[in-house]
Each structure stands twice: as structure tokens, then as C-alpha cells.
Write an enzyme that holds these catalytic residues in place. Structure first.
Site, PDB file in Angstrom:
ATOM      1  N   LEU A 110      21.587 -20.084  32.758  1.00  0.00           N
ATOM      2  CA  LEU A 110      21.813 -19.397  34.022  1.00  0.00           C
ATOM      3  C   LEU A 110      21.956 -20.438  35.129  1.00  0.00           C
ATOM      4  O   LEU A 110      21.370 -21.527  35.047  1.00  0.00           O
ATOM      5  CB  LEU A 110      20.642 -18.464  34.353  1.00  0.00           C
ATOM      6  CG  LEU A 110      20.423 -17.243  33.468  1.00  0.00           C
ATOM      7  CD1 LEU A 110      19.175 -16.488  33.911  1.00  0.00           C
ATOM      8  CD2 LEU A 110      21.637 -16.322  33.487  1.00  0.00           C
ATOM      9  N   ASP A 111      22.705 -20.089  36.174  1.00  0.00           N
ATOM     10  CA  ASP A 111      22.811 -20.974  37.329  1.00  0.00           C
ATOM     11  C   ASP A 111      21.453 -21.112  38.015  1.00  0.00           C
ATOM     12  O   ASP A 111      20.566 -20.270  37.850  1.00  0.00           O
ATOM     13  CB  ASP A 111      23.828 -20.420  38.335  1.00  0.00           C
ATOM     14  CG  ASP A 111      25.239 -20.399  37.768  1.00  0.00           C
ATOM     15  OD1 ASP A 111      25.519 -21.185  36.843  1.00  0.00           O
ATOM     16  OD2 ASP A 111      26.060 -19.591  38.250  1.00  0.00           O
ATOM     17  N   VAL A 112      21.316 -22.144  38.831  1.00  0.00           N
ATOM     18  CA  VAL A 112      20.035 -22.430  39.463  1.00  0.00           C
ATOM     19  C   VAL A 112      19.573 -21.292  40.369  1.00  0.00           C
ATOM     20  O   VAL A 112      18.359 -21.039  40.506  1.00  0.00           O
ATOM     21  CB  VAL A 112      20.113 -23.765  40.243  1.00  0.00           C
ATOM     22  CG1 VAL A 112      21.040 -23.644  41.445  1.00  0.00           C
ATOM     23  CG2 VAL A 112      18.735 -24.250  40.667  1.00  0.00           C
TER      24      VAL A 112
END
Length: 235
Positions: A100-102
Site C-alpha cells: 500500500l502507498d504510505v
């Protein structure tokens, strides 16, 4: 298995530090101090280091409720790694199955089983991934059909796989819009780019489910638990 190898695989000791612990007389096998690093163990023997019983670390399958501000990586980066949230030994063996993105929250699966994670992430498997999406603007008319047909994103040579969009309750004036989206891919910033192609902006993104594995509602952000046998077998 050699005793020094057993120590290095069941603790945070390196092989060389395990040998030093043995030489200092810190290790007992079945109540007897053993200093020989090459001592051969069988499966039933009781091994203790400084009085604490030891056991080999098996293959682990973990579910994490990822908070914002953490990277889905096992290497040091600009942000802390999600692996740092895990209070387990041998964290260096683990990898993230489906990143997942940050700034994205929700379900992250972590394991050391490479074949299992490949089944989870392989495009050929087309595993459904369910997201709760918060948008800056109301959805355009026909958004469901456009996503179901596939979108051609910038710098891509083929359209996205069909995605399923569910509109949630209509917001009041000025409120943010929420929807649920199911995709079967994991392209770079895919969901943000899909909604940008529809003239919208993703304000927040939360992964709720991967295949039959649903994020445990009892897990607060940053908390984790082991997967059940049924959850592991579902992939």
C-alpha cells in the site's frame, strides 16, 4: 541441526554471537550446559538460553491494520517500515504481500512464504482487492460503466482490468464522497490514477479485504494478528 544454527534461527543472535553465548556457558540442552557449537540436536530436546526456552520460528502469516505514515517495505526509507510495527523475532525474514502507498491505510498481509504471497499477488490469479475510497467530488454519471469497461491510464499500454464500483450514501452539501471499489490489479498508484481519469481526486484510501481475507475490525491502526488456518488456506 547444529546447536549454533538452532540458536541463530530461534533468537536474534548471529551465528558468531551464538558461539560466544555457548562458550560462556549460557546454553543448556535438557538441563546440561553445552559449549560445543557443533552439538547435534534432535526435535525433542529442550534448549534454553539463559534459562529461557527456545523454539524455532516457523512460517508466519500476519494481518496488519496499516496506519498512515508507514511504508510497505522491509528496507529503510523516507518513512518507517510497517515491519517495525511487528513485535516478532526474525523480522528480516518477512516480506509484504501486496503493498500500500504510505498514505493508504488498512489490510496488509505479511509472511515469509514466497509461494503463498505469489499466489496472492500474481495477475493471473485476479484476486479481488476491496477498498473504501473517499473522494473530493461527487462521482460522475456513468462512472460504474467506465470502470467496469476498463480505463486507459497515462503511460500505460493497456486498459485496466474491469473494476466494480459501489456508490455509498449520497453526502450532504459540502461533505466528502465515499465509494467502494474492487480491483484485481496492483499498478502504480492505480486507484488514484483511475479516479483522476474520471476527473476526481482520492482524498483517502483504505483497503478492507483481499480475496476472502477481511481486515479484522478488532485491530486498531498499527495492530496485527496471525492469520487463521482458514484464512491462510483461502489464498
Amino acid at each position: 541441526m547444529r546447536l549454533d544454527r538452532f540458536l541463530s534461527e530461534s533468537t536474534e543472535l548471529t551465528r558468531s554471537l551464538a558461539k560466544k553465548a555457548l562458550h560462556r556457558g549460557e546454553v543448556e540442552v535438557d538441563g546440561e550446559v553445552i559449549k560445543n557449537a557443533a552439538f547435534k540436536l534432535d526435535d525433542k530436546q529442550d534448549v534454553r538460553w539463559m534459562g529461557a526456552p527456545l523454539a524455532l520460528v516457523g512460517v508466519r502469516y500476519l494481518m496488519l491494520n496499516k496506519p498512515t505514515g508507514y511504508e510497505c517495505t522491509t528496507r529503510p526509507g523516507r518513512y518507517p517500515s510497517v515491519v517495525e510495527l511487528l513485535d516478532v523475532t526474525k523480522r528480516e525474514r518477512l516480506h509484504i504481500a501486496g503493498r500500500l502507498d504510505v498514505d493508504t491505510t488498512g489490510l496488509v498481509l505479511i509472511t515469509e512464504d514466497g509461494q503463498w504471497s505469489h499466489r496472492l499477488t500474481s495477475p493471473k490469479r485476479r484476486c479481488d482487492k476491496h477498498y473504501l475510497v473517499t473522494l473530493a467530488q461527487p462521482l460522475m454519471d456513468g462512472a460504474e460503466d467506465l470502470l467496469a469497461a476498463g480505463l486507459m491510464l497515462e503511460r500505460e499500454d493497456k486498459p485496466t482490468l474491469p473494476a466494480h464500483l459501489e456508490r455509498l450514501s449520497a453526502p450532504d452539501e459540502g461533505e466528502l464522497v465515499q465509494a467502494r471499489l474492487v480491483i484485481q490489479e496492483g499498478r502504480y498508484h492505480q486507484i488514484k490514477r483511475m479516479f483522476a481519469a474520471l476527473g476526481n481526486e482520492v482524498v483517502a484510501l483504505h483497503r478492507e479485504r483481499i480475496g476472502d481475507i477481511v481486515l479484522d475490525s478488532a485491530l486498531a491502526p498499527g495492530e496485527w494478528r496471525e492469520l487463521t488456518e482458514a484464512e491462510i488456506a483461502s489464498i
